[in-house]
Design a protein around this motif. Structure first.
Motif, PDB file in Angstrom:
ATOM      1  N   ARG A 128      21.900  -3.673  -4.433  1.00  0.00           N
ATOM      2  CA  ARG A 128      22.034  -4.793  -5.408  1.00  0.00           C
ATOM      3  C   ARG A 128      22.446  -6.090  -4.502  1.00  0.00           C
ATOM      4  N   LYS A 129      22.355  -6.178  -3.233  1.00  0.00           N
ATOM      5  CA  LYS A 129      22.277  -7.287  -2.680  1.00  0.00           C
ATOM      6  C   LYS A 129      20.882  -7.827  -2.441  1.00  0.00           C
ATOM      7  N   GLU A 130      20.640  -6.334  -2.061  1.00  0.00           N
ATOM      8  CA  GLU A 130      18.940  -7.011  -2.648  1.00  0.00           C
ATOM      9  C   GLU A 130      18.291  -7.365  -3.393  1.00  0.00           C
ATOM     10  N   VAL A 131      18.550  -6.769  -4.651  1.00  0.00           N
ATOM     11  CA  VAL A 131      17.988  -7.498  -6.264  1.00  0.00           C
ATOM     12  C   VAL A 131      18.504  -9.088  -6.728  1.00  0.00           C
ATOM     13  N   LEU A 132      19.980  -9.225  -5.877  1.00  0.00           N
ATOM     14  CA  LEU A 132      20.373  -9.880  -6.955  1.00  0.00           C
ATOM     15  C   LEU A 132      19.766 -11.618  -5.885  1.00  0.00           C
ATOM     16  N   LYS A 133      19.904 -11.633  -4.322  1.00  0.00           N
ATOM     17  CA  LYS A 133      19.056 -12.178  -3.208  1.00  0.00           C
ATOM     18  C   LYS A 133      17.030 -12.826  -3.923  1.00  0.00           C
ATOM     19  N   THR A 134      16.919 -11.582  -4.813  1.00  0.00           N
ATOM     20  CA  THR A 134      15.366 -11.556  -4.655  1.00  0.00           C
ATOM     21  C   THR A 134      15.442 -13.061  -6.387  1.00  0.00           C
ATOM     22  N   VAL A 135      16.176 -12.279  -6.801  1.00  0.00           N
ATOM     23  CA  VAL A 135      16.823 -12.929  -8.289  1.00  0.00           C
ATOM     24  C   VAL A 135      16.893 -14.302  -8.171  1.00  0.00           C
ATOM     25  N   LYS A 136      17.882 -14.782  -7.526  1.00  0.00           N
ATOM     26  CA  LYS A 136      18.111 -15.807  -6.816  1.00  0.00           C
ATOM     27  C   LYS A 136      16.710 -16.893  -6.146  1.00  0.00           C
ATOM     28  N   LYS A 137      16.139 -16.597  -4.840  1.00  0.00           N
ATOM     29  CA  LYS A 137      14.518 -16.883  -4.694  1.00  0.00           C
ATOM     30  C   LYS A 137      13.810 -16.846  -5.472  1.00  0.00           C
ATOM     31  N   HIS A 177       0.736  -0.858   0.034  1.00  0.00           N
ATOM     32  CA  HIS A 177       0.453  -0.112  -0.242  1.00  0.00           C
ATOM     33  C   HIS A 177       1.118   1.271  -0.281  1.00  0.00           C
ATOM     34  N   HIS A 178       2.349   0.811  -0.093  1.00  0.00           N
ATOM     35  CA  HIS A 178       3.232   2.253  -0.434  1.00  0.00           C
ATOM     36  C   HIS A 178       2.698   3.054  -1.597  1.00  0.00           C
ATOM     37  N   SER A 179       3.203   4.438  -1.601  1.00  0.00           N
ATOM     38  CA  SER A 179       3.880   5.093  -2.355  1.00  0.00           C
ATOM     39  C   SER A 179       5.342   4.245  -3.367  1.00  0.00           C
ATOM     40  N   PRO A 180       5.196   3.873  -3.894  1.00  0.00           N
ATOM     41  CA  PRO A 180       6.886   3.651  -4.637  1.00  0.00           C
ATOM     42  C   PRO A 180       7.863   4.905  -4.678  1.00  0.00           C
ATOM     43  N   ASN A 181       7.577   6.073  -4.691  1.00  0.00           N
ATOM     44  CA  ASN A 181       8.540   7.338  -4.492  1.00  0.00           C
ATOM     45  C   ASN A 181       8.959   7.199  -3.169  1.00  0.00           C
ATOM     46  N   LYS A 182       8.247   6.539  -2.799  1.00  0.00           N
ATOM     47  CA  LYS A 182       9.054   6.676  -0.762  1.00  0.00           C
ATOM     48  C   LYS A 182       9.543   5.726  -0.748  1.00  0.00           C
ATOM     49  N   LEU A 183       9.622   4.480  -1.624  1.00  0.00           N
ATOM     50  CA  LEU A 183      11.165   3.370  -1.841  1.00  0.00           C
ATOM     51  C   LEU A 183      11.876   4.009  -1.716  1.00  0.00           C
ATOM     52  N   SER A 184      13.322   2.823  -1.682  1.00  0.00           N
ATOM     53  CA  SER A 184      15.123   2.921  -1.357  1.00  0.00           C
ATOM     54  C   SER A 184      15.218   2.450  -3.185  1.00  0.00           C
ATOM     55  N   GLY A 185      15.937   2.635  -3.740  1.00  0.00           N
ATOM     56  CA  GLY A 185      16.165   2.075  -5.020  1.00  0.00           C
ATOM     57  C   GLY A 185      16.507   0.909  -5.371  1.00  0.00           C
ATOM     58  N   GLY A 186      16.942  -0.200  -4.407  1.00  0.00           N
ATOM     59  CA  GLY A 186      16.695  -1.991  -4.130  1.00  0.00           C
ATOM     60  C   GLY A 186      15.438  -1.465  -4.204  1.00  0.00           C
ATOM     61  N   GLN A 187      14.359  -1.762  -3.555  1.00  0.00           N
ATOM     62  CA  GLN A 187      12.870  -2.021  -2.596  1.00  0.00           C
ATOM     63  C   GLN A 187      12.063  -1.776  -4.091  1.00  0.00           C
ATOM     64  N   LYS A 188      12.119   0.052  -4.924  1.00  0.00           N
ATOM     65  CA  LYS A 188      12.226  -0.194  -6.355  1.00  0.00           C
ATOM     66  C   LYS A 188      12.296  -1.088  -7.692  1.00  0.00           C
ATOM     67  N   GLU A 218      28.909 -10.457  -9.880  1.00  0.00           N
ATOM     68  CA  GLU A 218      27.198 -11.190  -9.800  1.00  0.00           C
ATOM     69  C   GLU A 218      26.565 -12.442 -10.857  1.00  0.00           C
ATOM     70  N   VAL A 219      27.457 -12.907 -10.961  1.00  0.00           N
ATOM     71  CA  VAL A 219      27.140 -14.620 -12.098  1.00  0.00           C
ATOM     72  C   VAL A 219      28.335 -15.219 -11.387  1.00  0.00           C
ATOM     73  N   VAL A 220      28.665 -15.479 -10.659  1.00  0.00           N
ATOM     74  CA  VAL A 220      29.140 -16.220  -9.843  1.00  0.00           C
ATOM     75  C   VAL A 220      28.542 -17.858 -10.094  1.00  0.00           C
ATOM     76  N   ASP A 221      27.283 -17.625  -9.834  1.00  0.00           N
ATOM     77  CA  ASP A 221      26.153 -18.827  -9.586  1.00  0.00           C
ATOM     78  C   ASP A 221      25.382 -19.026 -10.642  1.00  0.00           C
ATOM     79  N   ALA A 222      25.567 -18.900 -11.688  1.00  0.00           N
ATOM     80  CA  ALA A 222      25.375 -18.982 -13.200  1.00  0.00           C
ATOM     81  C   ALA A 222      25.559 -20.406 -13.727  1.00  0.00           C
ATOM     82  N   ASP A 223      24.772 -20.439 -14.621  1.00  0.00           N
ATOM     83  CA  ASP A 223      24.722 -21.968 -15.123  1.00  0.00           C
ATOM     84  C   ASP A 223      25.497 -21.897 -15.996  1.00  0.00           C
ATOM     85  N   LYS A 224      26.029 -20.707 -16.813  1.00  0.00           N
ATOM     86  CA  LYS A 224      26.518 -20.576 -18.287  1.00  0.00           C
ATOM     87  C   LYS A 224      26.848 -18.646 -18.578  1.00  0.00           C
TER      88      LYS A 224
END
Length: 281
Positions: free
Chosen positions: A183-192, A142-153, A210-216
């Motif tokens: 950056r950590k927030e976003v990468l953790k999200t992608v992994k999840k 229910h928050h406004s996106p304008n009040k979020l941090s960059g990682g949250q956005k 950022e790519v150490v866990d990639a398949d290729k």
């Protein structure tokens, strides 16, 4: 099954003078062949100007090939009749979340994509809740996106793509504008998301860690694929990566220097925990 396949992909930009007249072309992608299997995490690395972001735009048919072919989930991106299906199969997350978030409330923004797809209202709200939960942003619905941090956005932008339930998510330098915490927030999200939703992920970046866990990994330079392989195979070539102006993770450089000085350490060390384990033996 192949989720993404390119065959001799070529893309040329038109060069224009100040009056808008075409005075030539510039080849941004030159004969690129890339295969991504369903469910894989594939990273495209490259310095600025390497062609990696231009390549990314082909996966959502924002750009179409000058020559060659791109298939997304078996659909030819150059076929205008397949445009809608291509964009339902591959969702894009861009560098700047402010260019992707259009709603004044988080949950409304996440529901915008499914609504445009004609998803029934009850299903839209189910997807909104599931997507926000998946990226750890449900409490901000229910928050406004304008009040979020960059990682949250950026996590909200990812949720908006996830809500459309694509088979593949393409992230075009999603952490370039973020601080280390974001950056950590976003990468953790992608992994999840990969673990929970089993989606195919293609990450475009120039951050090596950022790519150490990639398949290729594919490395691009001046529109060409110049290296490809597993993270271990790519990071074992430290000197070559430096030639392509890529910043190699510090632990990889340290391990490489120790190996050159005679220590029995394999090439391509990616994580500090592994190096510590080898040094303690």
């Amino acid at each position: 099954m192949e989720m993404i396949q390119t065959d001799k992909l070529v893309f040329e930009y038109e060069k224009r003078d100040e009056e808008g007249n075409v005075i030539g072309t510039s080849r941004a992608i030159d004969g690129v062949d890339i295969d991504v299997q369903e469910g894989q995490f594939v990273a495209i690395l490259g310095h600025n100007g390497s062609g990696k972001s231009t390549f990314a735009k082909h996966l959502n048919a924002i750009l179409v090939p000058t020559a060659g072919t791109v298939w997304v989930d078996g659909k030819n991106t150059g076929d205008p009749n397949e445009l809608w299906n291509v964009r339902q199969s591959a969702g894009m997350v861009f560098q700047n979340p402010d260019n992707q978030i259009i709603g004044t409330v988080v949950e409304e923004d996440v529901g915008f994509g499914p609504e445009n797809l004609g998803v029934p209202t009850d299903e839209i709200w189910r997807r909104v809740e599931d997507s926000l939960r998946a990226v750890g942003m449900l409490e901000y619905r229910h928050h406004s996106p304008n009040k979020l941090s960059g990682g949250q956005k950026q996590r909200v932008a990812i949720a908006g793509v996830v809500a459309m339930e694509p088979k593949c998510i393409v992230l075009d330098e999603p952490t370039a504008m973020l601080d280390p915490s974001g950056r950590k927030e976003v990468l953790k999200t992608v992994k999840k998301l990969r673990e929970q939703k089993k989606v195919t992920v293609i990450l475009i970046t120039h951050y090596m860690e950022e790519v150490v866990d990639a398949d290729k990994i594919y490395v691009m330079d001046h529109g060409h694929v110049v290296m490809e392989g597993t993270p271990e195979e790519i990071f074992s070539q430290v000197d070559r990566l430096k030639e392509y102006r890529l910043d190699v993770p510090q632990v990889t450089i340290l391990a490489d220097e120790l190996r050159k000085r005679g220590l029995d350490i394999p090439a391509g060390i990616l994580k500090k925990e592994k190096l510590v384990e080898l040094l303690c033996r």
